[in-house]
Motif scaffolding. Structure first.
Motif, short mmCIF file in Angstrom:
data_model
loop_
_atom_site.label_atom_id
_atom_site.label_comp_id
_atom_site.label_asym_id
_atom_site.label_seq_id
_atom_site.Cartn_x
_atom_site.Cartn_y
_atom_site.Cartn_z
N LYS A 29 0.84 -1.20 0.00
CA LYS A 29 0.00 0.00 0.00
C LYS A 29 0.87 1.23 0.00
N VAL A 30 0.37 2.26 -0.72
CA VAL A 30 1.05 3.55 -0.73
C VAL A 30 0.73 4.27 0.58
N LEU A 31 1.74 4.90 1.17
CA LEU A 31 1.54 5.72 2.37
C LEU A 31 1.79 7.19 2.01
N SER A 32 0.73 8.00 2.10
CA SER A 32 0.89 9.45 1.89
C SER A 32 0.86 10.12 3.26
N GLY A 33 -0.23 10.84 3.56
CA GLY A 33 -0.31 11.47 4.88
C GLY A 33 -0.50 10.46 6.00
N GLY A 34 -1.01 9.29 5.63
CA GLY A 34 -1.22 8.23 6.62
C GLY A 34 -2.41 8.48 7.53
N GLN A 35 -3.15 9.56 7.29
CA GLN A 35 -4.19 9.93 8.27
C GLN A 35 -5.48 9.13 8.09
N SER A 36 -5.58 8.38 7.00
CA SER A 36 -6.65 7.38 6.89
C SER A 36 -6.06 5.98 7.03
N LEU A 37 -4.91 5.77 6.40
CA LEU A 37 -4.33 4.42 6.37
C LEU A 37 -3.82 3.96 7.74
N ILE A 38 -3.13 4.82 8.46
CA ILE A 38 -2.57 4.38 9.76
C ILE A 38 -3.68 4.06 10.77
N LEU A 109 -0.62 16.81 7.68
CA LEU A 109 -0.08 15.62 7.02
C LEU A 109 -0.94 15.14 5.86
N ALA A 110 -2.26 15.20 6.02
CA ALA A 110 -3.17 14.62 5.02
C ALA A 110 -2.98 15.28 3.67
N THR A 111 -3.03 14.47 2.62
CA THR A 111 -2.79 14.96 1.26
C THR A 111 -4.07 14.90 0.43
N ILE A 112 -4.11 15.73 -0.61
CA ILE A 112 -5.28 15.72 -1.49
C ILE A 112 -5.33 14.41 -2.28
N GLY A 114 -4.26 11.42 -1.29
CA GLY A 114 -4.75 10.38 -0.39
C GLY A 114 -6.24 10.52 -0.15
N ASN A 115 -6.70 11.75 -0.05
CA ASN A 115 -8.12 12.00 0.21
C ASN A 115 -8.97 11.42 -0.92
N LEU A 116 -8.48 11.51 -2.16
CA LEU A 116 -9.24 10.99 -3.31
C LEU A 116 -8.99 9.50 -3.50
N ALA A 122 -17.16 9.59 2.49
CA ALA A 122 -17.23 10.56 3.60
C ALA A 122 -16.19 11.65 3.46
N ASN A 123 -15.18 11.44 2.63
CA ASN A 123 -14.15 12.47 2.44
C ASN A 123 -14.72 13.65 1.66
N ASP A 124 -14.14 14.82 1.90
CA ASP A 124 -14.73 16.03 1.36
C ASP A 124 -14.26 16.42 -0.05
N HIS A 125 -13.00 16.14 -0.40
CA HIS A 125 -12.54 16.58 -1.73
C HIS A 125 -13.29 15.95 -2.91
N ILE A 166 0.01 5.12 -9.13
CA ILE A 166 0.03 6.14 -8.08
C ILE A 166 -0.72 7.35 -8.61
N LEU A 167 -1.61 7.87 -7.78
CA LEU A 167 -2.28 9.12 -8.15
C LEU A 167 -1.22 10.21 -8.03
N THR A 168 -0.95 10.92 -9.13
CA THR A 168 0.14 11.89 -9.09
C THR A 168 -0.33 13.34 -9.16
N LEU A 184 -20.20 23.49 1.28
CA LEU A 184 -20.82 23.58 2.60
C LEU A 184 -20.88 22.18 3.21
N LYS A 185 -20.55 22.13 4.49
CA LYS A 185 -20.49 20.84 5.17
C LYS A 185 -21.25 20.95 6.47
N LEU A 186 -22.13 19.99 6.70
CA LEU A 186 -22.85 19.94 7.97
C LEU A 186 -22.15 18.88 8.82
C1 LIG Z 1 -9.58 12.52 13.05
C2 LIG Z 1 -9.69 12.54 11.56
C3 LIG Z 1 -10.69 13.29 10.97
C4 LIG Z 1 -10.81 13.33 9.59
N1 LIG Z 1 -11.78 14.12 9.06
C5 LIG Z 1 -11.87 14.22 7.71
C6 LIG Z 1 -12.86 15.05 7.14
O1 LIG Z 1 -13.62 15.73 7.82
N2 LIG Z 1 -12.93 15.10 5.78
C7 LIG Z 1 -12.08 14.40 4.99
O2 LIG Z 1 -12.17 14.51 3.77
N3 LIG Z 1 -11.14 13.61 5.51
C8 LIG Z 1 -11.02 13.50 6.85
N4 LIG Z 1 -10.06 12.69 7.39
C9 LIG Z 1 -9.25 11.89 6.47
C10 LIG Z 1 -8.00 12.61 6.10
O3 LIG Z 1 -8.28 13.77 5.36
C11 LIG Z 1 -7.12 11.63 5.34
O4 LIG Z 1 -5.83 12.01 5.59
C12 LIG Z 1 -7.29 11.51 3.88
O5 LIG Z 1 -8.55 10.99 3.58
C13 LIG Z 1 -6.27 10.56 3.27
O6 LIG Z 1 -5.15 11.24 2.93
P1 LIG Z 1 -3.71 10.75 3.39
O7 LIG Z 1 -2.75 11.53 2.61
O8 LIG Z 1 -3.62 10.79 4.85
O9 LIG Z 1 -3.72 9.26 2.82
P2 LIG Z 1 -3.21 7.90 3.44
O10 LIG Z 1 -3.87 7.64 4.74
O11 LIG Z 1 -1.74 7.87 3.38
O12 LIG Z 1 -3.79 6.90 2.34
C14 LIG Z 1 -5.18 6.63 2.21
C15 LIG Z 1 -5.38 5.55 1.13
O13 LIG Z 1 -5.08 6.05 -0.17
C16 LIG Z 1 -3.97 5.37 -0.74
N5 LIG Z 1 -3.12 6.40 -1.33
C17 LIG Z 1 -2.65 7.52 -0.70
N6 LIG Z 1 -2.01 8.32 -1.55
C18 LIG Z 1 -2.05 7.69 -2.75
C19 LIG Z 1 -1.55 8.03 -4.04
N7 LIG Z 1 -0.91 9.20 -4.25
N8 LIG Z 1 -1.76 7.15 -5.05
C20 LIG Z 1 -2.42 5.99 -4.83
N9 LIG Z 1 -2.93 5.63 -3.65
C21 LIG Z 1 -2.74 6.47 -2.61
C22 LIG Z 1 -3.31 4.62 0.39
O14 LIG Z 1 -2.67 3.45 -0.05
C23 LIG Z 1 -4.48 4.34 1.30
O15 LIG Z 1 -5.18 3.22 0.85
C24 LIG Z 1 -9.92 12.61 8.77
C25 LIG Z 1 -8.92 11.83 9.36
C26 LIG Z 1 -8.80 11.79 10.73
C27 LIG Z 1 -7.74 10.96 11.33
#
Ligand SMILES: Cc1cc2nc3c(=O)[nH]c(=O)nc-3n(C[C@H](O)[C@H](O)[C@H](O)COP(=O)(O)OP(=O)(O)OC[C@H]3O[C@@H](n4cnc5c(N)ncnc54)[C@H](O)[C@@H]3O)c2cc1C
Ligand code: FES
Ligand code: FES
Lengths: 291, 155
Positions: A29-38, A109-112, A114-116, A122-125, A166-168, A184-186
């Motif tokens: 698995k790719v690790l970007s910000g790790g804020q969803s994956l970790i 830490l979170a990246t756009i 990773g968000n997609l 549930a993610n906003d982007h 990899i999403l670039t 707008l987000k509720l």
């Molecule tokens: C407390 C908390 C609250 C949050 N609230 C919100 C919120 O309100 N709205 C919101 O949108 N998000 C929210 N998030 C999620 C946050 O924005 C995540 O960080 C984001 O969704 C994922 O981005 P990341 O860079 O951390 O990705 P990672 O956690 O590193 O990766 C997420 C997934 O995407 C894959 N991936 C990552 N980057 C790439 C890439 N470049 N190419 C291919 N695959 C990739 C990974 O392998 C993994 O499966 C929240 C997270 C936490 C912990």
């Protein structure tokens, strides 16, 4: 909570990262910000045998305007989107979105990308990128390819990315004169995922008729959704209160929420309707020059 | 189990250790370095009790692997005091009663530190936004805001 064991890789180039993904296959698995994956790894909802940390690929962190597009590197952090002048001035809808994602530490830490790539409705982007008709650039062993955002979200946590891609980059068509957008987000509390969210983008011609409309919905379906019927309805019409109200009604109908701890399906649908109305009004005001 | 040797600069001093690649940064700080000022509250990225400064930015150390911080600089609550003198934020929390049980305090101070680095003179709204990733179950936040204002005034 301790995640399962894995082998950590820290490639120094995109080619190296793609080669690793290609050879390790589904185990990586790719690790970007790790804020969803970790968090998922700590809960053992994800147990990859290999982690490919792409944070060393700093040339994937950029916000640029060129050839009629805004391009955003996949590793760009939410905090940088939130702070960016270009985004703040010309892409208010993206600024609105990044600003309300999670909290300051997570946004650092979170990246756009990773968000997609996470593919979480549930993610906003995602809704914002649907509204903006963005393109996703995915790079694999054969080089980059462009995926229209409408083909990107396939199912819950599933995207069109191949396991060795990899999403670039995100590519967003530059807005023409008379464009505006709003997100707008509720939410129950700051930093929570959306009960429902609405991204609206419009372009108005000289006489105030809508020549382009984009409406994306957050967390009200198995994937991020586009309110197609509402978009079509608004085209060619002035954004009068009546037309906006009808657009809102149609967006509410297009939503597919389920009942959960954030509210009943009925409540969420009513909120989509109301927030679409408010987002369209704000988008219109911005298209007319208001900040 | 995959091991790796890492070197992190924590509160100004280099620390080299052979660790499990899955070791979370918060565990490295608390268990390997015995710096127990950084707390674990929720362990799910919500409460901010584990907040530290990583290369100048506030992060939740329960959601970063130690290997990701290899070669980087970390500041924890223990590094806030210089030559026995409290940082204005620490003083502010004391003077303004910014804590009751104190569990959230190290994280609150690290987030506030990051905020003040970027914005020397934040409004109340900006302070509340800056600590929105930190939960306090005791104070109701009023005195935490005052503590940060105290520190901002002291500069
Ligand atoms: C407390 C908390 C609250 C949050 N609230 C919100 C919120 O309100 N709205 C919101 O949108 N998000 C929210 N998030 C999620 C946050 O924005 C995540 O960080 C984001 O969704 C994922 O981005 P990341 O860079 O951390 O990705 P990672 O956690 O590193 O990766 C997420 C997934 O995407 C894959 N991936 C990552 N980057 C790439 C890439 N470049 N190419 C291919 N695959 C990739 C990974 O392998 C993994 O499966 C929240 C997270 C936490 C912990
Ligand atoms: S312990 Fe890290 S955020 Fe709660
Ligand atoms: S002082 Fe007890 S949690 Fe904040």
């Amino acid at each position: 909570m301790i995640p399962g064991s894995f082998e950590y890789h820290h490639p120094g180039s995109l080619d190296e990262a793609i080669a690793l993904l290609s050879s390790l296959g589904d185990d990586a698995k790719v690790l970007s910000g790790g804020q969803s994956l970790i968090p998922m790894m700590k809960l053992r909802l994800a147990e990859p045998a290999h982690l490919i940390d792409i944070n060393g690929l700093t040339d994937l962190e950029y916000i640029k305007e060129s050839d009629g597009y805004l391009t955003i590197g996949a590793l760009t952090r939410e905090a940088d989107l939130d702070r960016s002048d270009v985004i703040g001035k010309k892409y208010a809808v993206i600024h609105d979105t990044a600003h309300v994602i999670a909290d300051p530490q997570v946004r650092n830490l979170a990246t756009i990308g990773g968000n997609l790539a996470h593919g979480d409705p549930a993610n906003d982007h995602p809704a914002t990128m649907l509204a903006l008709r963005a393109e996703v650039v995915a790079t694999g062993p054969n080089g980059p390819r462009t995926i229209p955002i409408d083909d990107f979200f396939i199912g819950p946590l599933t995207t069109a990315l191949a396991p060795n891609e990899i999403l670039t980059e995100l590519r967003i068509p530059a807005p023409t004169q008379g464009s505006g957008g709003a997100y707008l987000k509720l939410e129950r509390k700051v930093g929570d995922f959306a009960i429902a969210g609405v991204a609206a983008v419009v372009t108005l011609d000289g006489s105030g008729n809508c020549t382009l409309a984009g409406i994306g919905l957050t967390n009200v379906g198995p994937t991020p959704l586009r309110a197609t019927a509402a978009e079509k309805f608004l085209l060619g019409k002035p954004l009068s209160d009546d037309n906006i109200a009808e657009g809102g009604r149609m967006a509410g109908e297009a939503s597919q929420p389920t009942s959960d701890h954030r509210g009943s399906a009925e409540y969420k649908r009513a909120m989509v309707k109301e927030m679409t109305i408010r987002a369209l009004k704000k988008a219109k005001a911005r298209a007319e020059g208001e900040q | 189990m995959a091991k790796q040797t890492v070197t992190l600069k924590v509160n100004g001093a280099d620390h080299t250790a052979e660790i499990d690649q899955r070791l979370l940064l918060v565990h490295f700080i608390r268990e390997n370095l015995a710096l127990t000022g950084t707390h674990i509250g929720c362990d799910t990225t919500h409460c901010g009790a584990c907040t530290v400064i990583l290369d100048g930015k506030a992060v939740k150390s329960c959601t970063v692997f130690t290997v990701q911080a290899d070669g980087k600089e970390i500041l924890t609550i223990e590094g806030m005091t210089t030559n026995g003198k409290l940082h204005p934020l620490q003083e502010g929390f004391m003077e303004e009663h910014g804590l009751q049980c104190g569990f959230c305090t190290p994280g609150m101070i690290m987030s506030s530190y990051a905020l003040l680095q970027e914005n020397k003179n934040p409004t109340e709204e900006e302070i509340r936004w800056g600590i929105s990733g930190n939960l306090c179950r005791c104070t109701g936040y009023m005195n935490i805001v005052k503590a940060v204002q105290y520190a901002a005034q002291k500069g």
